[in-house]
Design a protein around this motif. Structure first.
Motif, PDB file in Angstrom:
ATOM      1  N   GLY A  16      -2.130  -9.284 -10.985  1.00 39.16           N
ATOM      2  CA  GLY A  16      -0.756  -9.001 -11.405  1.00 39.16           C
ATOM      3  C   GLY A  16      -0.536  -7.523 -11.663  1.00 39.16           C
ATOM      4  O   GLY A  16       0.480  -6.955 -11.259  1.00 39.16           O
ATOM      5  N   LEU A  17      -1.494  -6.876 -12.336  1.00 34.98           N
ATOM      6  CA  LEU A  17      -1.374  -5.438 -12.567  1.00 34.98           C
ATOM      7  C   LEU A  17      -1.492  -4.655 -11.263  1.00 34.98           C
ATOM      8  O   LEU A  17      -0.852  -3.611 -11.098  1.00 34.98           O
ATOM      9  CB  LEU A  17      -2.436  -4.979 -13.574  1.00 34.98           C
ATOM     10  CG  LEU A  17      -2.204  -5.416 -15.010  1.00 34.98           C
ATOM     11  CD1 LEU A  17      -3.400  -5.073 -15.878  1.00 34.98           C
ATOM     12  CD2 LEU A  17      -0.936  -4.784 -15.562  1.00 34.98           C
ATOM     13  N   THR A  18      -2.289  -5.161 -10.324  1.00 34.96           N
ATOM     14  CA  THR A  18      -2.397  -4.514  -9.021  1.00 34.96           C
ATOM     15  C   THR A  18      -1.061  -4.574  -8.280  1.00 34.96           C
ATOM     16  O   THR A  18      -0.604  -3.577  -7.714  1.00 34.96           O
ATOM     17  CB  THR A  18      -3.493  -5.179  -8.175  1.00 34.96           C
ATOM     18  OG1 THR A  18      -4.738  -5.058  -8.874  1.00 34.96           O
ATOM     19  CG2 THR A  18      -3.619  -4.556  -6.810  1.00 34.96           C
ATOM     20  N   ASN A  22       1.521  -1.257  -7.437  1.00 35.86           N
ATOM     21  CA  ASN A  22       1.923  -0.924  -6.073  1.00 35.86           C
ATOM     22  C   ASN A  22       3.430  -0.894  -5.895  1.00 35.86           C
ATOM     23  O   ASN A  22       3.915  -0.430  -4.865  1.00 35.86           O
ATOM     24  CB  ASN A  22       1.300  -1.911  -5.076  1.00 35.86           C
ATOM     25  CG  ASN A  22      -0.119  -1.529  -4.752  1.00 35.86           C
ATOM     26  OD1 ASN A  22      -0.349  -0.585  -4.011  1.00 35.86           O
ATOM     27  ND2 ASN A  22      -1.071  -2.225  -5.336  1.00 35.86           N
ATOM     28  N   VAL A  23       4.173  -1.372  -6.864  1.00 35.64           N
ATOM     29  CA  VAL A  23       5.628  -1.346  -6.784  1.00 35.64           C
ATOM     30  C   VAL A  23       6.190  -0.232  -7.669  1.00 35.64           C
ATOM     31  O   VAL A  23       7.088   0.499  -7.261  1.00 35.64           O
ATOM     32  CB  VAL A  23       6.229  -2.714  -7.195  1.00 35.64           C
ATOM     33  CG1 VAL A  23       7.734  -2.650  -7.248  1.00 35.64           C
ATOM     34  CG2 VAL A  23       5.772  -3.790  -6.229  1.00 35.64           C
ATOM     35  N   TYR A  24       5.665  -0.104  -8.879  1.00 36.35           N
ATOM     36  CA  TYR A  24       6.155   0.884  -9.835  1.00 36.35           C
ATOM     37  C   TYR A  24       5.094   1.965 -10.009  1.00 36.35           C
ATOM     38  O   TYR A  24       4.017   1.701 -10.533  1.00 36.35           O
ATOM     39  CB  TYR A  24       6.464   0.217 -11.179  1.00 36.35           C
ATOM     40  CG  TYR A  24       7.503  -0.861 -11.063  1.00 36.35           C
ATOM     41  CD1 TYR A  24       8.840  -0.534 -10.912  1.00 36.35           C
ATOM     42  CD2 TYR A  24       7.144  -2.199 -11.094  1.00 36.35           C
ATOM     43  CE1 TYR A  24       9.801  -1.524 -10.802  1.00 36.35           C
ATOM     44  CE2 TYR A  24       8.101  -3.199 -10.981  1.00 36.35           C
ATOM     45  CZ  TYR A  24       9.417  -2.850 -10.834  1.00 36.35           C
ATOM     46  OH  TYR A  24      10.358  -3.818 -10.713  1.00 36.35           O
ATOM     47  N   HIS A  25       5.392   3.174  -9.586  1.00 34.99           N
ATOM     48  CA  HIS A  25       4.402   4.245  -9.584  1.00 34.99           C
ATOM     49  C   HIS A  25       4.475   5.157 -10.802  1.00 34.99           C
ATOM     50  O   HIS A  25       3.661   6.056 -10.938  1.00 34.99           O
ATOM     51  CB  HIS A  25       4.544   5.091  -8.312  1.00 34.99           C
ATOM     52  CG  HIS A  25       4.396   4.276  -7.069  1.00 34.99           C
ATOM     53  ND1 HIS A  25       3.210   3.697  -6.692  1.00 34.99           N
ATOM     54  CD2 HIS A  25       5.298   3.912  -6.124  1.00 34.99           C
ATOM     55  CE1 HIS A  25       3.364   3.040  -5.563  1.00 34.99           C
ATOM     56  NE2 HIS A  25       4.635   3.141  -5.197  1.00 34.99           N
ATOM     57  N   MET A  28       3.364   2.834 -16.733  1.00 36.28           N
ATOM     58  CA  MET A  28       2.177   1.982 -16.720  1.00 36.28           C
ATOM     59  C   MET A  28       1.665   1.761 -15.298  1.00 36.28           C
ATOM     60  O   MET A  28       0.464   1.666 -15.071  1.00 36.28           O
ATOM     61  CB  MET A  28       2.477   0.639 -17.393  1.00 36.28           C
ATOM     62  CG  MET A  28       1.234  -0.186 -17.639  1.00 36.28           C
ATOM     63  SD  MET A  28       1.485  -1.631 -18.666  1.00 36.28           S
ATOM     64  CE  MET A  28       2.475  -2.661 -17.620  1.00 36.28           C
ATOM     65  N   GLY A  29       2.554   1.673 -14.327  1.00 40.81           N
ATOM     66  CA  GLY A  29       2.135   1.519 -12.940  1.00 40.81           C
ATOM     67  C   GLY A  29       1.319   2.695 -12.460  1.00 40.81           C
ATOM     68  O   GLY A  29       0.337   2.539 -11.728  1.00 40.81           O
ATOM     69  N   GLY A  30       1.713   3.904 -12.856  1.00 37.44           N
ATOM     70  CA  GLY A  30       0.945   5.093 -12.507  1.00 37.44           C
ATOM     71  C   GLY A  30      -0.411   5.120 -13.176  1.00 37.44           C
ATOM     72  O   GLY A  30      -1.392   5.611 -12.614  1.00 37.44           O
TER      73      GLY A  30
END
Length: 121
Positions: A16-18, A22-25, A28-30
């Motif tokens: 899920g975090l992966t 990959n959608v939000y950079h 937290m995604g970064g």
């Protein structure tokens, strides 16, 4: 069973975090971008990550439905009060009646209030 469910829960969190990274950079995604890149590569691409995440999600849904059905069925069939205790806070124990009834009704059920506040009172 606990180890298996814990492993699946960990797998769901990682995939899920992966997918999130990959959608939000940004934000937290970064933060998760480097580990997510490694997981994506190890699983053979983002499509495989999504597919396995989807399969395990449905496994969890089916497990929960079967588990709830079995708990309710066991509570009705065997009258052990396990689901009733969780929902109502009352625990049912059979009480054997002495010879007062002369065999007419040898078992009655007595209700006990269980401690549901978890404070040890």
């Amino acid at each position: 069973m606990r180890v298996f469910l814990s492993t699946l829960f960990f797998f769901m969190s990682v995939t899920g975090l992966t997918l999130y990274a990959n959608v939000y950079h940004l934000g937290m995604g970064g933060l998760f971008w480097q580990p997510a890149e490694w997981v994506t590569y190890a699983m053979g691409g983002l499509a495989n990550v999504r597919e396995w995440h989807h399969i395990v999600t449905w496994a969890f849904i089916v497990f929960v439905l079967i588990h709830v059905y079995m708990v309710i069925w066991t509570g009705i069939r065997f009258r052990n009060g396990s689901a009733d205790t969780i929902m109502s806070g009352f625990d049912y124990h059979p009480v054997h009646v002495k010879d007062k009834n002369k065999g007419n009704d040898p078992v009655q059920h007595q209700t006990h209030q269980t401690n549901t506040d978890h404070k040890g009172h």
